[in-house]
Design a protein around this motif. Structure first.
Motif, PDB file in Angstrom:
ATOM      1  N   ASP A  36      73.367  40.606  31.031  1.00 52.00           N
ATOM      2  CA  ASP A  36      74.201  39.421  30.801  1.00 52.00           C
ATOM      3  C   ASP A  36      73.581  38.179  31.432  1.00 52.00           C
ATOM      4  O   ASP A  36      73.544  37.107  30.810  1.00 52.00           O
ATOM      5  N   LYS A  37      73.102  38.317  32.656  1.00 55.78           N
ATOM      6  CA  LYS A  37      72.479  37.170  33.323  1.00 55.78           C
ATOM      7  C   LYS A  37      71.181  36.772  32.632  1.00 55.78           C
ATOM      8  O   LYS A  37      70.836  35.581  32.555  1.00 55.78           O
ATOM      9  N   ALA A  40      72.196  34.895  29.433  1.00 53.52           N
ATOM     10  CA  ALA A  40      73.075  33.734  29.615  1.00 53.52           C
ATOM     11  C   ALA A  40      72.398  32.402  29.314  1.00 53.52           C
ATOM     12  O   ALA A  40      72.986  31.545  28.635  1.00 53.52           O
ATOM     13  N   PRO A  41      71.144  32.141  29.761  1.00 58.22           N
ATOM     14  CA  PRO A  41      70.535  30.828  29.475  1.00 58.22           C
ATOM     15  C   PRO A  41      70.362  30.534  28.000  1.00 58.22           C
ATOM     16  O   PRO A  41      70.398  29.370  27.591  1.00 58.22           O
ATOM     17  N   TRP A  42      70.194  31.588  27.182  1.00 60.37           N
ATOM     18  CA  TRP A  42      69.993  31.365  25.749  1.00 60.37           C
ATOM     19  C   TRP A  42      71.257  30.833  25.084  1.00 60.37           C
ATOM     20  O   TRP A  42      71.174  30.160  24.050  1.00 60.37           O
ATOM     21  N   ARG A  43      72.404  31.122  25.657  1.00 63.08           N
ATOM     22  CA  ARG A  43      73.655  30.633  25.075  1.00 63.08           C
ATOM     23  C   ARG A  43      73.806  29.120  25.238  1.00 63.08           C
ATOM     24  O   ARG A  43      74.634  28.506  24.557  1.00 63.08           O
ATOM     25  N   LEU A  44      73.007  28.541  26.138  1.00 59.39           N
ATOM     26  CA  LEU A  44      73.085  27.104  26.372  1.00 59.39           C
ATOM     27  C   LEU A  44      72.159  26.310  25.445  1.00 59.39           C
ATOM     28  O   LEU A  44      72.199  25.076  25.433  1.00 59.39           O
ATOM     29  N   ASN A 279      66.234  33.380  39.996  1.00 58.71           N
ATOM     30  CA  ASN A 279      66.244  32.469  38.849  1.00 58.71           C
ATOM     31  C   ASN A 279      64.846  32.264  38.278  1.00 58.71           C
ATOM     32  O   ASN A 279      64.665  32.125  37.066  1.00 58.71           O
ATOM     33  N   THR A 282      64.018  35.384  36.228  1.00 62.88           N
ATOM     34  CA  THR A 282      64.802  35.385  34.989  1.00 62.88           C
ATOM     35  C   THR A 282      64.213  34.413  33.978  1.00 62.88           C
ATOM     36  O   THR A 282      64.044  34.749  32.792  1.00 62.88           O
ATOM     37  N   ASN A 286      62.368  35.400  30.374  1.00 64.29           N
ATOM     38  CA  ASN A 286      62.886  34.836  29.131  1.00 64.29           C
ATOM     39  C   ASN A 286      61.827  34.026  28.390  1.00 64.29           C
ATOM     40  O   ASN A 286      61.726  34.092  27.161  1.00 64.29           O
TER      41      ASN A 286
END
Length: 320
Positions: A36-37, A40-44, A279, A282, A286
């Motif tokens: 999930d973490k 998460a950045p891709w949803r932004l 971070n 992550t 990504n």
């Protein structure tokens, strides 16, 4: 089992073991971060923005193909689509095969697609890699100056790489004279062919340099933009991170799929900018998935789309 059979199986087992280790490490990192973490950045990032980033990455691959076609203009005139397919397969194999073994695909595919011998194409590949390394380092210099200042390591790289392509170009004629003065023989003809593959004029030299810079500016700025949306980073820091990751794809140290080495390159480059390790990892993972995904997308495009003027005699990689 014969010794020849054993020698042919050993590299495959070694490659399989390397992939198992790389994928195991990747799985461990994903579990540690949490799916999930990680997602998460891709949803932004909006779909249109992500689509534009993918288009720009594919455009950078097209620029690489143009560099090849324009360099071998006499042999590849009017054959951009086969050149794009060759370049895209080369990039894909380079991204996924370990220890730069994907580079071998370039002379192999140039022979298969255009019947150009390795004596001509291997020197050009080395020439391209020198130009690539110079462009990445000089763009990194700009990022370093705009971010945290200029580390000593960058000074050394700039001093070495800034004049290197020009020195190679200027030395070409003298080296050819030395080789031509040697007695006739197989190696003499091959060496002459290799030297003759280097830029033969100022225009030829500048064209290769121009296509190289166009490709890397688009690619690195695109990767920096994506990285800046994956982590709280300014553009200079994101550009440094993108360069750190891409440097690992040019240097000899390269894990299967680049897993681990790419992330390490990004994280080392981001270290001066104060991003915490979780971070940073992550964002690096990504970004790496974006790079691999874009190369797979480009390969799929050139595999499925047939150009109207595609030559009938073209053979796909793997065909005999």
């Amino acid at each position: 089992m014969t010794s020849s059979a054993h020698s042919s199986i050993a590299p495959r087992l070694k490659m399989l073991l390397m992939w198992i280790l790389a994928l195991s490490a990747l799985t461990g990192v994903i579990v540690w971060i949490g799916p999930d973490k990680l997602l998460a950045p891709w949803r932004l990032i909006s779909i249109p923005a992500l689509s534009l980033a993918l288009i720009l990455m594919v455009l950078s691959y097209a620029l690489r193909a143009l560099r090849i076609q324009r360099y071998f203009i006499n042999e590849l005139r009017g054959q951009f689509w086969p050149t794009l397919k060759l370049s895209t397969w080369h990039i894909l194999l380079n991204n996924f095969l370990p220890m730069r073994t994907g580079e071998i695909s370039f002379p192999v595919l140039m022979q298969r697609y255009f019947t150009l011998p390795a004596a001509r194409t291997v020197p050009v590949l080395l020439w391209f890699r020198l130009l690539d390394l110079q462009a990445i380092v000089l763009i990194g210099l700009l990022a370093a100056i705009g971010g945290m200042g200029l580390p000593d390591a960058w000074v050394i790289l700039v001093i070495i790489l800034l004049p290197a392509p020009l020195l190679v170009y200027l030395a070409r004629r003298r080296v050819r004279q030395i080789i031509a003065a040697r007695p006739d023989g197989k190696w003499r003809s091959r060496l002459l062919s290799s030297v003759d593959s280097l830029p033969h004029s100022v225009a030829h030299f500048l064209a290769a340099l121009g296509w190289t810079w166009a490709n890397w500016l688009i690619k690195l700025v695109t990767l920096a933009w994506v990285l800046a949306h994956l982590a709280p980073l300014g553009l200079a820091a994101a550009l440094a991170g993108a360069i750190g990751g891409d440097l690992t794809t040019v240097l000899p140290i390269h894990a299967p799929g680049g897993f681990g080495t790419f992330e390490a390159g990004v994280m080392v480059a981001l270290q001066p900018f104060g991003l915490d390790a979780a971070n940073s990892l992550t964002a690096a993972l990504n970004l790496h998935l974006f790079v691999l995904g874009s190369s797979m997308l480009a390969a799929l495009i050139v595999l499925l789309i047939k150009a109207p003027n595609q030559i009938k005699t073209e053979r796909e990689p793997g065909q005999q």
